[in-house]
Design a protein around this motif. Sequence first.
Motif, PDB file in Angstrom:
ATOM      1  N   LEU A   1       0.929  -1.112   0.119  1.00 53.62           N
ATOM      2  CA  LEU A   1      -0.067   0.080  -0.221  1.00 53.62           C
ATOM      3  C   LEU A   1       0.819   1.219   0.067  1.00 53.62           C
ATOM      4  CD1 LEU A   1      -2.682  -1.108   2.156  1.00 53.62           C
ATOM      5  CD2 LEU A   1      -3.011  -1.173  -0.033  1.00 53.62           C
ATOM      6  N   GLU A   2       1.919   1.344   0.662  1.00 50.31           N
ATOM      7  CA  GLU A   2       2.652   2.288   0.644  1.00 50.31           C
ATOM      8  C   GLU A   2       3.316   2.461  -0.524  1.00 50.31           C
ATOM      9  OE1 GLU A   2       6.736   3.122   3.164  1.00 50.31           O
ATOM     10  OE2 GLU A   2       5.266   2.203   4.520  1.00 50.31           O
ATOM     11  N   GLN A   3       3.855   1.365  -1.385  1.00 44.21           N
ATOM     12  CA  GLN A   3       4.290   1.508  -2.862  1.00 44.21           C
ATOM     13  C   GLN A   3       3.307   2.079  -3.481  1.00 44.21           C
ATOM     14  OE1 GLN A   3       7.332   1.216  -3.987  1.00 44.21           O
ATOM     15  NE2 GLN A   3       6.457   1.133  -6.226  1.00 44.21           N
ATOM     16  N   MET A   4       1.881   1.878  -3.479  1.00 39.48           N
ATOM     17  CA  MET A   4       0.873   2.472  -4.412  1.00 39.48           C
ATOM     18  C   MET A   4       0.828   3.673  -4.060  1.00 39.48           C
ATOM     19  SD  MET A   4      -0.474  -0.090  -6.023  1.00 39.48           S
ATOM     20  CE  MET A   4      -0.561  -2.056  -6.009  1.00 39.48           C
ATOM     21  N   HIS A   5       0.852   4.185  -2.864  1.00 35.83           N
ATOM     22  CA  HIS A   5       0.884   5.490  -2.262  1.00 35.83           C
ATOM     23  C   HIS A   5       1.851   6.359  -3.056  1.00 35.83           C
ATOM     24  CE1 HIS A   5      -0.622   8.855  -0.019  1.00 35.83           C
ATOM     25  NE2 HIS A   5       0.464   8.999   0.533  1.00 35.83           N
ATOM     26  N   HIS A   6       3.159   5.798  -2.934  1.00 37.46           N
ATOM     27  CA  HIS A   6       4.313   6.428  -3.430  1.00 37.46           C
ATOM     28  C   HIS A   6       4.086   6.807  -4.986  1.00 37.46           C
ATOM     29  CE1 HIS A   6       8.458   7.184  -4.842  1.00 37.46           C
ATOM     30  NE2 HIS A   6       8.362   6.232  -5.720  1.00 37.46           N
ATOM     31  N   VAL A   7       3.834   6.009  -5.801  1.00 37.29           N
ATOM     32  CA  VAL A   7       3.575   6.114  -7.319  1.00 37.29           C
ATOM     33  C   VAL A   7       2.659   7.011  -7.658  1.00 37.29           C
ATOM     34  CG1 VAL A   7       2.781   5.030  -9.452  1.00 37.29           C
ATOM     35  CG2 VAL A   7       4.514   3.744  -7.919  1.00 37.29           C
ATOM     36  N   ASP A   8       1.497   7.162  -6.638  1.00 38.31           N
ATOM     37  CA  ASP A   8       0.378   7.981  -6.649  1.00 38.31           C
ATOM     38  C   ASP A   8       1.079   9.529  -6.567  1.00 38.31           C
ATOM     39  OD1 ASP A   8      -2.355   8.526  -7.279  1.00 38.31           O
ATOM     40  OD2 ASP A   8      -2.138   9.342  -5.290  1.00 38.31           O
TER      41      ASP A   8
ATOM     42  N   GLY B   1      -2.193   4.887 -18.341  1.00 35.46           N
ATOM     43  CA  GLY B   1      -2.257   3.727 -19.067  1.00 35.46           C
ATOM     44  C   GLY B   1      -0.998   2.802 -18.616  1.00 35.46           C
ATOM     45  N   ILE B   2      -0.184   3.195 -17.819  1.00 32.39           N
ATOM     46  CA  ILE B   2       1.112   2.347 -17.471  1.00 32.39           C
ATOM     47  C   ILE B   2       1.373   2.309 -16.010  1.00 32.39           C
ATOM     48  CG2 ILE B   2       2.635   4.186 -18.035  1.00 32.39           C
ATOM     49  CD1 ILE B   2       4.421   1.965 -19.317  1.00 32.39           C
ATOM     50  N   ALA B   3       0.989   3.285 -15.310  1.00 34.00           N
ATOM     51  CA  ALA B   3       1.227   3.406 -13.923  1.00 34.00           C
ATOM     52  C   ALA B   3       0.699   2.610 -12.935  1.00 34.00           C
ATOM     53  CB  ALA B   3       0.966   4.871 -13.208  1.00 34.00           C
ATOM     54  N   LYS B   4      -0.113   2.117 -13.086  1.00 29.24           N
ATOM     55  CA  LYS B   4      -0.981   1.129 -12.186  1.00 29.24           C
ATOM     56  C   LYS B   4      -0.200  -0.221 -12.554  1.00 29.24           C
ATOM     57  CE  LYS B   4      -5.052   2.031 -13.161  1.00 29.24           C
ATOM     58  NZ  LYS B   4      -6.637   2.078 -13.423  1.00 29.24           N
TER      59      LYS B   4
ATOM     60  N   ASP C   1      -0.129  -3.560 -18.765  1.00 28.45           N
ATOM     61  CA  ASP C   1      -1.010  -2.522 -18.480  1.00 28.45           C
ATOM     62  C   ASP C   1      -0.749  -1.794 -20.049  1.00 28.45           C
ATOM     63  OD1 ASP C   1      -2.584  -0.509 -17.982  1.00 28.45           O
ATOM     64  OD2 ASP C   1      -1.188   0.259 -16.143  1.00 28.45           O
ATOM     65  N   ALA C   2       0.417  -1.437 -20.435  1.00 29.62           N
ATOM     66  CA  ALA C   2       0.362  -0.584 -21.586  1.00 29.62           C
ATOM     67  C   ALA C   2      -0.153  -1.130 -22.728  1.00 29.62           C
ATOM     68  CB  ALA C   2       1.996  -0.034 -21.608  1.00 29.62           C
ATOM     69  N   LEU C   3       0.274  -2.557 -22.859  1.00 30.43           N
ATOM     70  CA  LEU C   3      -0.325  -3.178 -24.141  1.00 30.43           C
ATOM     71  C   LEU C   3      -1.674  -3.372 -24.150  1.00 30.43           C
ATOM     72  CD1 LEU C   3       2.388  -6.013 -24.520  1.00 30.43           C
ATOM     73  CD2 LEU C   3       1.958  -4.107 -26.031  1.00 30.43           C
TER      74      LEU C   3
END
Length: 293
Positions: free
Chosen positions: A25-32, A138-141, A249-251
């Motif tokens: 969850l911390e990693q997800m928060h960081h990317v966001d 289109g790619i971050a998630k 994801d991107a594809l």
Amino acid sequence: MGTAIHVEVWHGDAALAQRAIDAVLEQMHHVDTVMSPFRPESELSQVNRNAADAPVAVSTELAALVAHALRLSELTGGAFDITFASVGYLYDYRTHTRPDAATIRRSLPAIDYRHVQVDPQAATIAFTSPGVRIDLGGIAKGYAVEQSAALLRGMGIEHALISAGGDTRVVGDRFGRPWMVGIRHPRDEYGIVTRLPLQDEAVSTSGDYERYFDEDGVRYHHIIDPGTGDSARSVLSVTVIGADATLTDALSTSLFVLGVERGIELIDRLPGYEAVIIDRHGTLHYSAGLVAP
Ligand code: ADP
Ligand code: MG
């Protein structure tokens, strides 16, 4: 990231499993925090504000992901293009807002990934043209999910499932059996079209039913054809399976833009990547590796 995160971890040590979930969850928060277009102070928003004037200093992480996105634009013949946002920002699916034809025509030249210059060593991003905006939706998630899987393996987790919206990555199997991931029916929220067995791989689905509004029988949704600045409408959903969630994801987004014929042609050139496409009549199309011999 504007989406629900689902993390499932199997481990004998419950405390470790909980720490693993917290780390994801911390990693997800960081990317966001770095990549959200909705946070004015995110690195991405700073790039969009300033990169047409001078190169903007960013983290090596953002520079690398943008550079990766640009390579995927080359691979997909421009179907995947993070500068779609130069027109894409004019849509608001919640308020049923869309640009008119004249506005699209004016902004369309700004959609071209070649306007983006990344220096991965110096970690800078510059735009060579005014009016350019980028968006990593289109790619971050997929990237966040892939990073999370690596994090879990690093913590000694051997069985896990992580998903963020339409992007899922499984680690290992589910105790001797594959993880089963369903592909949603594009027009029936509760219907499942098919289930895919997964083991140590990723699956991403792009659909026209996530963020959209209908107007006069036309669906305006969040996947934009960079050639027109309008929503891509030849298919209803695309699912891509493969080792790397950033790529699936991107594809999936790319194949949505390319449509059945060009989409299957592209995926069949990529070893280890397969796709299921549902066309606008509801017919399923499979890449070569999924067709029974
Ligand atoms: P979801 O966000 O529902 O998982 P996708 O993975 O298909 O769906 O990504 C759709 C997102 O990709 C859009 O919300 C937008 O941010 C971004 N996008 C839309 N069109 C393009 C495009 N042609 N190239 C790259 N990114 C795009
Ligand atoms: Mg995608």
